[in-house]
Design a protein around this motif. Structure first.
Motif, PDB file in Angstrom:
ATOM      1  N   PRO A   1       1.404  -0.870  -0.262  1.00  0.00           N
ATOM      2  CA  PRO A   1      -0.041  -0.303   0.364  1.00  0.00           C
ATOM      3  C   PRO A   1       0.932   1.047   0.369  1.00  0.00           C
ATOM      4  CG  PRO A   1       0.404  -0.967   2.897  1.00  0.00           C
ATOM      5  CD  PRO A   1       0.564  -2.224   1.026  1.00  0.00           C
ATOM      6  N   SER A   2       0.476   2.029  -0.265  1.00  0.00           N
ATOM      7  CA  SER A   2       1.077   3.742  -1.136  1.00  0.00           C
ATOM      8  C   SER A   2       0.690   4.473   0.157  1.00  0.00           C
ATOM      9  CB  SER A   2       0.520   4.685  -2.126  1.00  0.00           C
ATOM     10  OG  SER A   2      -0.169   4.057  -2.031  1.00  0.00           O
ATOM     11  N   ARG A   3      -0.298   4.498   1.309  1.00  0.00           N
ATOM     12  CA  ARG A   3      -0.903   4.927   2.353  1.00  0.00           C
ATOM     13  C   ARG A   3      -1.742   4.261   3.293  1.00  0.00           C
ATOM     14  NH1 ARG A   3      -6.100   8.248   1.612  1.00  0.00           N
ATOM     15  NH2 ARG A   3      -7.049   7.497   0.474  1.00  0.00           N
ATOM     16  N   GLU A   4      -2.345   4.921   5.005  1.00  0.00           N
ATOM     17  CA  GLU A   4      -2.464   4.065   5.456  1.00  0.00           C
ATOM     18  C   GLU A   4      -4.039   5.024   5.686  1.00  0.00           C
ATOM     19  OE1 GLU A   4      -0.202   1.907   8.639  1.00  0.00           O
ATOM     20  OE2 GLU A   4       1.064   1.318   7.035  1.00  0.00           O
ATOM     21  N   LEU A   5      -4.654   4.365   6.301  1.00  0.00           N
ATOM     22  CA  LEU A   5      -5.915   5.248   6.879  1.00  0.00           C
ATOM     23  C   LEU A   5      -6.602   4.799   8.020  1.00  0.00           C
ATOM     24  CD1 LEU A   5      -8.004   6.877   6.458  1.00  0.00           C
ATOM     25  CD2 LEU A   5      -9.360   5.360   4.441  1.00  0.00           C
ATOM     26  N   GLU A   6      -6.765   4.968   9.236  1.00  0.00           N
ATOM     27  CA  GLU A   6      -7.444   4.354  10.168  1.00  0.00           C
ATOM     28  C   GLU A   6      -8.505   5.072  10.613  1.00  0.00           C
ATOM     29  OE1 GLU A   6      -5.361   3.773  14.231  1.00  0.00           O
ATOM     30  OE2 GLU A   6      -6.484   5.465  14.633  1.00  0.00           O
ATOM     31  N   ILE A   7      -9.729   4.087  10.207  1.00  0.00           N
ATOM     32  CA  ILE A   7     -11.418   4.650  10.715  1.00  0.00           C
ATOM     33  C   ILE A   7     -11.824   3.728  11.583  1.00  0.00           C
ATOM     34  CG2 ILE A   7     -13.083   4.343   9.259  1.00  0.00           C
ATOM     35  CD1 ILE A   7     -12.702   4.157   6.730  1.00  0.00           C
TER      36      ILE A   7
END
Length: 601
Positions: A478-484
């Motif tokens: 992955p090129s970026r991370e997202l926390e939800i």
């Protein structure tokens, strides 16, 4: 009908083959049959052109006639049987006096065919027709349902089976499609209204003084802690068997829906959780199951005695019944307030004993995001009364009768060294009355069997057991991370993502077409949430590299977290909890995927 049981089977003490009447006294009252067994496959439609008519229809469940919303006059809706590589045109005729829709759950298709009113298309107005058309680019077990109001709860759901172009690796001699669901005599709007007024309305399994004295409930010290927090550890399911009848292919436990087999056959069971609100624990006492497919995609075979799955998940299993006897397939609700039940048998009119409901689970500190912290080591004196004012409402705002439900803020309350209102660990979460707690120590629970299945004495499937049979199509990092964060206030029945209800969200979640993103879901509530991203499969980060299991829905356990990698497909896609009333209360957002040059698909 033969009314004699096999004497040797009786003497062995097993609940084996025999007449339905003879076994009735072995069964709990709610599961005692009123029929000799219903051997009736689901109605099926197939081909390039299919017409589906949505309308009101009566259904008879366990001898009781109830109202429902069906398709072509049936609940569940007809099985749609397709083949990978074909094109399909589905003419959906809305004969209701209200808007309707159909979402093709798990299918990869152009976003404007996805079927979510207000997101991907305008909906199907009353007394009108909408034609969905798309290529079939996959194989496996899927399903379809309404995305309008509470029509899904009232019966608008059905299975989809797509046969592969080539050889199916899960070879079987016969198959049965099994749709598990929940049905209530109450309209969905009435259920939702009751939950908003009193979130614990349907919970009939609260802890009692008698349970405490008998040792069935929490130890006194632990119970004291929960009492000081004014939270209810038995609040496992919002809607329970107090109003639900749990169904197999539209039939209740007393109806005894039956699937036939010959001893020694490989029987494939395509099991769909089409419930509105129920996480099911599925097992067949005396018969192991080999899981061969998850959410429609093939996995390396793994033998288990039970699996837990949330609304919208599907599992295909293969069983090989060795004897000419009956077996009971049980879909027990996660809170153990009831079960769906069916029979596998070599001939019509047979039944096996229905196991009793097991002891209902009680939430632990791990379920509250304490990472397994032991309550007995906490400083009980550090738990003063709840600071309701910090949540923007007074103690008097809570509806009557909710004192035992999870309530109010834990404004700064430390549980030992753990602060359940520390927003610094969740900087992306919006503060407000909709966020009751923040999990101080959420842990990855993908290697666990699921709430209430920790000590059942047999192997239970975990997400970490799933290994994709084929190499994943995109194995880029992955090129970026997202926390939800999955957030809520269980007392006020407010549900959200990152503290914002859908009605409060100012902009969709942005992705670029084709980018790889690692998404981590953190459950800040003490209830499991099946999270679904439309139009995509994502790879669970469970240590299996290029063979990570690919799913379209994942059940995030209470106080747990799950990470997955996804390759974004262009369009506007719904992203939500598949608990219908959680979604209706606000636990939904839109993922907007655009090319770097701008514009939509």
């Amino acid at each position: 009908m033969n009314t004699t049981l096999d004497r040797r089977q009786l003497l062995r003490g097993a609940a084996l083959a025999g007449s339905t009447g003879a076994l009735a006294t072995w069964m709990p009252a709610w599961a005692q049959p009123i029929s000799a067994g219903i051997v009736k496959p689901l109605p099926t439609v197939s081909g390039e052109e299919i017409t589906l008519r949505i309308g009101r229809t009566p259904v008879t469940i366990d001898g009781r006639t109830l109202r429902a919303v069906g398709v072509n006059g049936t609940v569940p809706a007809p099985l749609i049987r397709l083949r990978e590589g074909q094109n399909v045109r589905l003419h959906v005729v809305n004969e209701l006096g209200e808007e309707s829709s159909i979402h093709w759950h798990g299918l990869i298709l152009p976003f404007h065919m996805d079927g979510v009113p207000g997101v991907s298309f305008p909906g199907i107005p009353a007394h009108s027709t909408f034609t969905y058309e798309f290529p079939i680019v996959q194989a496996g077990t899927y399903w379809y349902h309404s995305h309008s109001g509470f029509q899904e709860q009232e019966g608008l759901y059905g299975p989809i089976v797509i046969d592969p172009k080539g050889t199916d690796p899960a070879q079987a001699d016969r198959e049965h499609v099994i749709v598990l669901s929940d049905h209530s005599p109450l309209l969905g709007s009435k259920i939702f209204s009751k939950l908003k007024k009193q979130s614990g309305y349907f919970n009939r399994q609260r802890q009692t003084l008698g349970g405490l004295l008998a040792g069935r409930d929490q130890p006194p010290a632990e119970r004291l802690m929960w009492g000081k927090m004014r939270m209810d550890p038995t609040d496992v399911s919002d809607v329970t068997g107090s109003t639900y009848t749990y169904l197999v292919n539209g039939h209740g436990p007393k109806d005894n829906w039956t699937g036939l087999f010959r001893p020694g056959e490989r029987v494939r069971l395509r099991i769909v959780n089409a419930s509105a609100m129920t996480t099911f624990n599925v097992r067949i006492p005396g018969l192991p199951m080999t899981v061969v497919q998850a959410d429609g995609l093939n996995v390396r075979p793994v033998e288990v005695g039970e699996f837990q799955f949330g609304p919208a998940e599907t599992y295909d299993v293969v069983v090989i019944p060795p004897e000419e006897r009956a077996y009971t397939l049980v879909g027990e609700s996660v809170d153990r307030s009831g079960m769906a039940r069916m029979t596998l048998a070599p001939r019509e009119g047979m039944a096996a004993a229905v196991p009793p409901l097991r002891k209902r689970p009680v939430a632990t500190m791990k379920d509250m995001g304490m990472g397994g912290h032991d309550m007995s080591t906490m400083d009980h004196g550090s738990m003063p009364g709840m600071d309701h004012a910090a949540m923007g409402h007074g103690a008097g705002d809570a509806p009557a009768g909710q004192g035992s439900s999870a309530s109010g803020a834990m404004s700064g309350h430390d549980m030992g060294s753990m602060n359940m209102r520390d927003f610094s660990v969740a900087p992306g979460v919006k503060k407000g009355p909709g966020v009751q707690t923040i999990s101080p120590m959420p842990v990855d629970r993908t290697g666990e069997p699921g709430q209430g299945l920790e000590d059942v004495g047999h192997r239970v499937l975990t997400y970490r057991d799933l290994i994709a049979l084929d190499r994943n199509p995109d194995v880029r990092a992955p090129s970026r991370e997202l926390e939800i964060h999955l957030t809520g206030n269980m007392e006020r029945y407010m549900w959200s993502l990152d503290g914002e209800k859908l009605s409060e969200v100012k902009a969709p979640i942005p992705f670029l077409t084709g980018e790889r993103v690692r998404v981590t879901l953190v459950n800040d509530t003490m209830m499991g949430h099946p999270i679904h991203l439309h139009g995509h499969f994502f790879e669970l980060v469970t240590g299996h590299g290029a063979h990570s299991p690919r799913k379209h829905t994942v059940l995030v356990q209470p106080g747990g977290k799950v990470s997955w990698d996804v390759t974004a497909n262009e369009g506007d896609w719904a992203f939500h909890c598949h608990m219908l009333y959680h979604m209706a209360a606000g636990m939904m957002q839109v993922v907007q995927v655009r090319s770097a040059k701008g514009g939509a698909a």
